[in-house]
Design a protein around this motif. Structure first.
Motif, mmCIF file in Angstrom:
data_model
loop_
_atom_site.group_PDB
_atom_site.id
_atom_site.type_symbol
_atom_site.label_atom_id
_atom_site.label_comp_id
_atom_site.label_asym_id
_atom_site.label_seq_id
_atom_site.Cartn_x
_atom_site.Cartn_y
_atom_site.Cartn_z
ATOM 1 N N ASN A 10 6.147 2.174 -18.954
ATOM 2 C CA ASN A 10 6.958 2.161 -17.809
ATOM 3 C C ASN A 10 8.209 3.271 -17.890
ATOM 4 N N ILE A 11 7.494 4.306 -17.792
ATOM 5 C CA ILE A 11 8.736 5.521 -17.625
ATOM 6 C C ILE A 11 8.944 5.962 -16.234
ATOM 7 N N GLY A 12 10.220 6.034 -16.004
ATOM 8 C CA GLY A 12 10.403 6.453 -14.718
ATOM 9 C C GLY A 12 10.903 5.254 -13.666
ATOM 10 N N GLY A 13 10.912 4.137 -14.229
ATOM 11 C CA GLY A 13 11.608 3.062 -13.498
ATOM 12 C C GLY A 13 10.357 2.442 -12.422
ATOM 13 N N GLY A 14 10.730 1.627 -11.364
ATOM 14 C CA GLY A 14 9.814 1.193 -10.569
ATOM 15 C C GLY A 14 9.649 1.717 -9.463
ATOM 16 N N LYS A 15 9.001 1.261 -8.449
ATOM 17 C CA LYS A 15 8.546 1.778 -7.295
ATOM 18 C C LYS A 15 9.655 1.998 -6.398
ATOM 19 N N SER A 16 9.907 3.063 -5.480
ATOM 20 C CA SER A 16 11.044 3.426 -4.437
ATOM 21 C C SER A 16 10.814 2.465 -3.190
ATOM 22 N N ASN A 17 11.688 2.198 -2.637
ATOM 23 C CA ASN A 17 11.489 1.568 -1.413
ATOM 24 C C ASN A 17 11.466 2.283 -0.205
ATOM 25 N N VAL A 18 11.644 3.569 -0.307
ATOM 26 C CA VAL A 18 11.187 4.693 0.715
ATOM 27 C C VAL A 18 9.904 4.789 1.142
ATOM 28 N N MET A 19 9.726 4.769 2.512
ATOM 29 C CA MET A 19 8.573 4.991 2.853
ATOM 30 C C MET A 19 7.938 6.509 2.424
ATOM 31 N N THR A 20 6.613 6.502 1.946
ATOM 32 C CA THR A 20 6.253 7.897 1.717
ATOM 33 C C THR A 20 4.921 8.242 2.617
ATOM 34 N N ASN A 21 4.533 7.471 3.375
ATOM 35 C CA ASN A 21 3.541 7.616 4.275
ATOM 36 C C ASN A 21 4.037 8.301 5.443
ATOM 37 N N THR A 22 3.712 9.516 5.862
ATOM 38 C CA THR A 22 4.284 10.240 7.007
ATOM 39 C C THR A 22 4.054 9.716 8.245
ATOM 40 N N ALA A 23 2.869 9.003 8.450
ATOM 41 C CA ALA A 23 2.516 8.398 9.715
ATOM 42 C C ALA A 23 3.371 7.054 9.968
ATOM 43 N N GLU A 24 3.746 6.229 8.847
ATOM 44 C CA GLU A 24 4.586 5.233 8.824
ATOM 45 C C GLU A 24 6.040 5.731 9.371
ATOM 46 N N GLN A 25 6.409 6.986 8.775
ATOM 47 C CA GLN A 25 7.691 7.310 9.101
ATOM 48 C C GLN A 25 7.791 8.008 10.619
ATOM 49 N N THR A 26 6.836 8.548 10.979
ATOM 50 C CA THR A 26 6.562 8.948 12.429
ATOM 51 C C THR A 26 6.732 7.808 13.262
ATOM 52 N N ALA A 27 5.899 6.693 13.158
ATOM 53 C CA ALA A 27 6.083 5.668 13.813
ATOM 54 C C ALA A 27 7.412 4.878 13.897
ATOM 55 N N VAL A 28 8.223 4.941 13.026
ATOM 56 C CA VAL A 28 9.509 4.186 12.725
ATOM 57 C C VAL A 28 10.304 5.237 13.706
ATOM 58 N N THR A 29 10.324 6.499 13.574
ATOM 59 C CA THR A 29 11.102 7.402 14.393
ATOM 60 C C THR A 29 11.095 7.421 15.843
ATOM 61 N N ILE A 30 9.772 7.168 16.100
ATOM 62 C CA ILE A 30 9.557 7.098 17.695
ATOM 63 C C ILE A 30 9.776 5.773 18.132
ATOM 64 N N ALA A 31 9.750 4.628 17.422
ATOM 65 C CA ALA A 31 10.108 3.492 17.878
ATOM 66 C C ALA A 31 11.681 3.347 18.021
ATOM 67 N N ASP A 32 12.348 3.946 17.129
ATOM 68 C CA ASP A 32 13.913 4.177 17.012
ATOM 69 C C ASP A 32 14.347 4.833 18.040
ATOM 70 N N ASP A 33 13.613 6.142 18.475
ATOM 71 C CA ASP A 33 14.134 7.013 19.400
ATOM 72 C C ASP A 33 13.798 6.363 20.821
ATOM 73 N N ALA A 34 12.897 5.295 20.964
ATOM 74 C CA ALA A 34 12.541 4.657 22.445
ATOM 75 C C ALA A 34 13.654 3.764 22.498
ATOM 76 N N ARG A 35 14.185 2.983 21.591
ATOM 77 C CA ARG A 35 15.108 2.008 21.601
ATOM 78 C C ARG A 35 16.516 2.846 21.925
ATOM 79 N N MET A 36 16.875 3.941 21.121
ATOM 80 C CA MET A 36 17.884 4.684 21.450
ATOM 81 C C MET A 36 18.184 5.196 23.047
ATOM 82 N N ASN A 37 16.855 5.768 23.678
ATOM 83 C CA ASN A 37 16.659 6.014 24.970
ATOM 84 C C ASN A 37 17.078 4.922 25.911
ATOM 85 N N GLN A 38 16.554 3.560 25.435
ATOM 86 C CA GLN A 38 16.772 2.634 26.425
ATOM 87 C C GLN A 38 18.262 2.335 26.461
ATOM 88 N N LEU A 39 18.744 2.157 25.451
ATOM 89 C CA LEU A 39 20.165 2.079 25.351
ATOM 90 C C LEU A 39 21.305 3.102 25.963
#
Length: 105
Positions: A10-39
């Motif tokens: 167990n060298i290096g600790g546990g798993k990070s809670n940061v998303m590493t999948n770029t497709a997931e990051q892009t989807a979250v960014t688009i969803a956040d952007d749509a909400r911000m535009n609506q607001l």
């Protein structure tokens, strides 16, 4: 006589809670952007409606909805403006109807 020691894997600790999948990051960014535009669109509609409103309506909306800590109720605003509570409600309803029209509701 000599105890067996297993190597620590167990060298290096546990798993990070940061998303590493770029497709997931892009989807979250688009969803956040749509909400911000609506607001942003809703904020602009409120600003436009306030700018187009008469001084009574502006005072009513600011006192009832736009203050961080509102001091008055409908009755209090009515006393402040020397209007009846039903008049305050009429002004408020017209404001919200104009806003709904600007937002396409």
């Amino acid at each position: 006589m000599t105890p067996v020691t297993e190597p620590d894997e167990n060298i290096g600790g546990g798993k990070s809670n940061v998303m590493t999948n770029t497709a997931e990051q892009t989807a979250v960014t688009i969803a956040d952007d749509a909400r911000m535009n609506q607001l942003r669109k809703q904020r602009q509609a409120v600003d436009r409606c306030l700018a187009e409103s008469d001084s009574y309506t502006q005072t009513i909306i600011r006192e009832l909805y736009l203050k961080r800590r509102p001091e008055y109720t409908v009755d209090g605003v009515a006393q402040m403006l020397n209007l009846s509570p039903s008049s305050i409600k009429r002004y408020r309803r017209r404001f919200f109807e104009r806003m709904a029209g600007k937002l396409g509701w």
